[in-house]
Design an enzyme around this catalytic site. Structure first.
Site, mmCIF file in Angstrom:
data_model
loop_
_atom_site.group_PDB
_atom_site.id
_atom_site.type_symbol
_atom_site.label_atom_id
_atom_site.label_comp_id
_atom_site.label_asym_id
_atom_site.label_seq_id
_atom_site.Cartn_x
_atom_site.Cartn_y
_atom_site.Cartn_z
ATOM 1 N N LEU A 461 0.847 -1.186 0.000
ATOM 2 C CA LEU A 461 0.000 0.000 0.000
ATOM 3 C C LEU A 461 0.883 1.236 0.000
ATOM 4 C CD1 LEU A 461 -2.729 -1.014 2.628
ATOM 5 C CD2 LEU A 461 -2.739 -1.346 0.159
ATOM 6 N N ASP A 462 0.765 2.033 -1.052
ATOM 7 C CA ASP A 462 1.598 3.227 -1.192
ATOM 8 C C ASP A 462 0.672 4.404 -1.496
ATOM 9 O OD1 ASP A 462 3.509 5.090 -1.498
ATOM 10 O OD2 ASP A 462 4.505 4.155 -3.222
ATOM 11 N N THR A 463 0.457 5.252 -0.507
ATOM 12 C CA THR A 463 -0.400 6.424 -0.715
ATOM 13 C C THR A 463 0.297 7.519 -1.503
ATOM 14 O OG1 THR A 463 0.312 7.315 1.422
ATOM 15 C CG2 THR A 463 -1.675 5.963 1.399
ATOM 16 N N LEU A 577 9.323 3.067 -3.865
ATOM 17 C CA LEU A 577 8.808 3.757 -5.040
ATOM 18 C C LEU A 577 7.903 4.901 -4.604
ATOM 19 C CD1 LEU A 577 8.604 3.846 -8.130
ATOM 20 C CD2 LEU A 577 6.602 2.362 -7.947
#
Length: 584
Positions: A461-463, A577
């Protein structure tokens, strides 16, 4: 000390409650025969005794004064014993048959026949020529004729009183007849008010004295029922008619005040309707002319009002107002035809949308076809906004991934006060995604494309990522990958990531419906599986970071003042990332 009673101000004391007026007059006449005359204390004790005697079962009508004398207690204060004794002496003389000729026929020679006690009559009295007065029953046609004449008139109005007065003069009714006539003509409320006013008038008349009235023979109503007592019957009829003039509320009848002149009604007809309504609504004796002149101007139409204003006759006599508006006639209103645009005839050619003739394409009821296949499901039969994949299942509620402990009641109340006094918005249950401070935010998801089965994978999970990244091995073989430039933390990259312009479905563990993305990035090195903001925004979920219990680090006394005694700081790996993709 005893009570002091002064001389009575009113010469006629008030009768006790529940005692008829004619009975009270008998007691008063007996009391005034006392020598010396009675005092206010005597009347007070008499009223007090009669209140108690009325409640006993021996109270009869007519009153038996001998039985009443036995009810008086011994040594009763006042002169009640003497008053009742006088009434006992007068009772035989009153009950004896009359020995003199009646007042109506003084020339009749003796011997006089004994008149038997006549029962109170309840029918009109007939006076045939040369025969004694008799009764005949009310005929229904007579009652209906009287009611038909007064049906449009208010009780007490001039027309009502004129009709009733003529009926009384023609039929010569008794007291019981008038009571029945009132019940037939008027409502129960009007009859009750009339009865109260009539009782007041009868009490005043009996006190002042009436020719031929004997208080010992009963009340005026009973004596007026005797056919031979024509004089008393006339007095009672006048009192019965006078009770109508004192009825309250007759002057407030609004039926005549709501009469308005029509736009094409002649002024003379309008005034005639006003005149009839005032005759039926105003009580007898009320001046009608000022009210008629005022309503004739205020309730007239605008054209008649302008004529009266121009001639200065807004409050003139009624005849001048009629002559002023006599020449006025309603204006002829020409009918104007509305000009409507002519409709364009339907074309002979077929419609460009449905292919049928008879209407234009702008009026076609068939929906417009989509320009191409749906970009989500590749179905050419519907638009993208009507795609069934975009319609969320709102029937079922989504399950929570994690059950959190409820807050205490006092904490929740304090928060409600800070947020606006307990006013909350509608409840919305959002799924919670728990995170750990010691591990990366990893979530197990399933990825599928059109006509492919879901494949499980661990996603990060990358906000901070704008677009979702999937490994290349999940991509279908027939996919058309396009080149793109990705700007991340390490700088721009043109060869490591490709863009896939194809719908992808991501199944989350806390959602029943999958998240559908129109496009995503493909990692050609099969290294990263990242859920970006495009997928997280459709989830409508909340990230939850659990609080870790505080730990106390062992601290030893250092030999040197510095930071050498502290353990090295923990190494936290950064997210690999943080990039944004630009779509072609």
């Amino acid at each position: 000390m005893g009570k002091t009673y002064s001389s009575p101000v009113n010469p006629i004391p008030k009768a006790p409650k529940g005692l008829a007026i004619h009975h009270w007059l008998n007691f008063l006449q007996a009391a005034y025969r006392l020598q010396p005359g009675p005092s206010e204390f005597d009347f007070h004790q008499l009223r007090k005794f009669l209140k108690l005697a009325i409640k006993t079962p021996v109270w009869l009508n007519p009153i038996n004064y001998s039985v009443l004398a036995r009810l008086i207690p011994k040594n009763y204060p006042g002169r009640v014993h003497e008053i009742v004794a006088i009434l006992i002496q007068e009772t035989p003389a009153r009950e004896a048959p009359p020995s003199a000729p009646p007042a109506d026929d003084p020339q009749k020679p003796p011997p006089y026949p004994e008149h038997a006690q006549v029962e109170p009559q309840c029918l009109p009295v007939l006076h045939p020529h040369g025969a004694p007065a008799t009764h005949r029953p009310w005929q229904m046609k007579d009652l209906q004729a009287i009611k038909q004449e007064v049906s449009s008139s208010a009780p007490g109005s001039p027309q009502f009183m004129q009709t009733v007065r003529l009926a009384v003069q023609q039929f010569d009714p008794t007291a019981k007849d008038l009571h029945d006539l009132l019940q037939y003509l008027c409502s129960s409320l009007v009859a009750s008010l009339h009865h109260q006013q009539l009782e007041t008038l009868i009490a005043q008349a009996e006190t002042q004295g009436i020719t031929g009235y004997n208080p010992l023979a009963g009340p005026l109503r009973v004596q007026a029922n005797n056919p031979n007592q024509q004089g008393l019957r006339r007095e009672y009829q006048n009192l019965w008619l006078s009770a109508f003039s004192a009825l309250p509320g007759n002057t407030k009848d609004p039926t005549w005040a709501a009469i308005l002149q029509g736009p094409e009604e002649p002024f003379c007809s309008f005034v005639e309707r006003l005149n009839v309504a005032l005759d039926n609504g105003l009580p007898e004796g009320t001046p009608k002319d000022p009210i008629l002149r005022s309503l004739a101007y205020s309730n007239a139409n605008k054209e008649c009002q302008k004529l009266l204003q121009a001639r200065g006759q807004t409050n003139s006599p009624l005849g001048e107002m009629l002559r002023a508006c006599q020449t006025w006639t309603p204006r002829d209103k020409n009918k104007i035809l509305m000009i409507q645009p002519k409709k364009t005839p339907p074309p002979n050619q077929p419609c460009f949308r449905c292919g049928q003739a008879g209407h234009w394409s702008r009026d076609c009821k068939q929906p417009r076809p989509p320009p191409g296949p749906c970009p989500l499901c590749q179905d050419p039969a519907h638009w993208k906004q009507d795609c069934p994949q975009l319609k969320a299942d709102t029937k079922g509620s989504e399950d929570l991934l994690l059950d959190l402990p409820c807050e205490a009641s006092h904490v929740r109340e304090r928060k409600n006060l800070l947020r606006g006094g307990g006013l909350t918005s509608p409840r919305t249950i959002l799924p919670l995604i728990p995170l750990s401070q010691q591990r990366q935010p990893i979530l197990h998801v399933q990825v599928s494309f059109s006509n492919t089965s879901p494949v499980g994978v661990q996603a990060l999970l990358d906000t901070g990522a704008d677009i979702t990244v999937l490994p290349a091995y999940l991509c279908p073989p027939d996919s058309n990958l396009q080149d793109t430039t990705v700007l991340g933390a390490g700088g721009p990259s043109t060869s490591k990531f490709k863009i896939l312009p194809r719908p992808v479905h991501i199944h989350l563990p806390f959602r029943k419906q999958p998240v559908t993305l129109t496009s995503c990035l493909i990692d050609t090195n099969d290294q990263w599986t990242i859920l970006g903001r495009d997928a997280l925004q459709q989830c409508q979920s909340s990230l939850y970071l659990a609080d870790q219990p505080s730990s106390v680090l062992p601290v030893q006394t250092p030999k040197l003042i510095g930071l050498e005694h502290l353990p090295p700081p923990p190494e936290v790996s950064q997210f690999p990332l943080n990039r944004s993709a630009s779509r072609p």
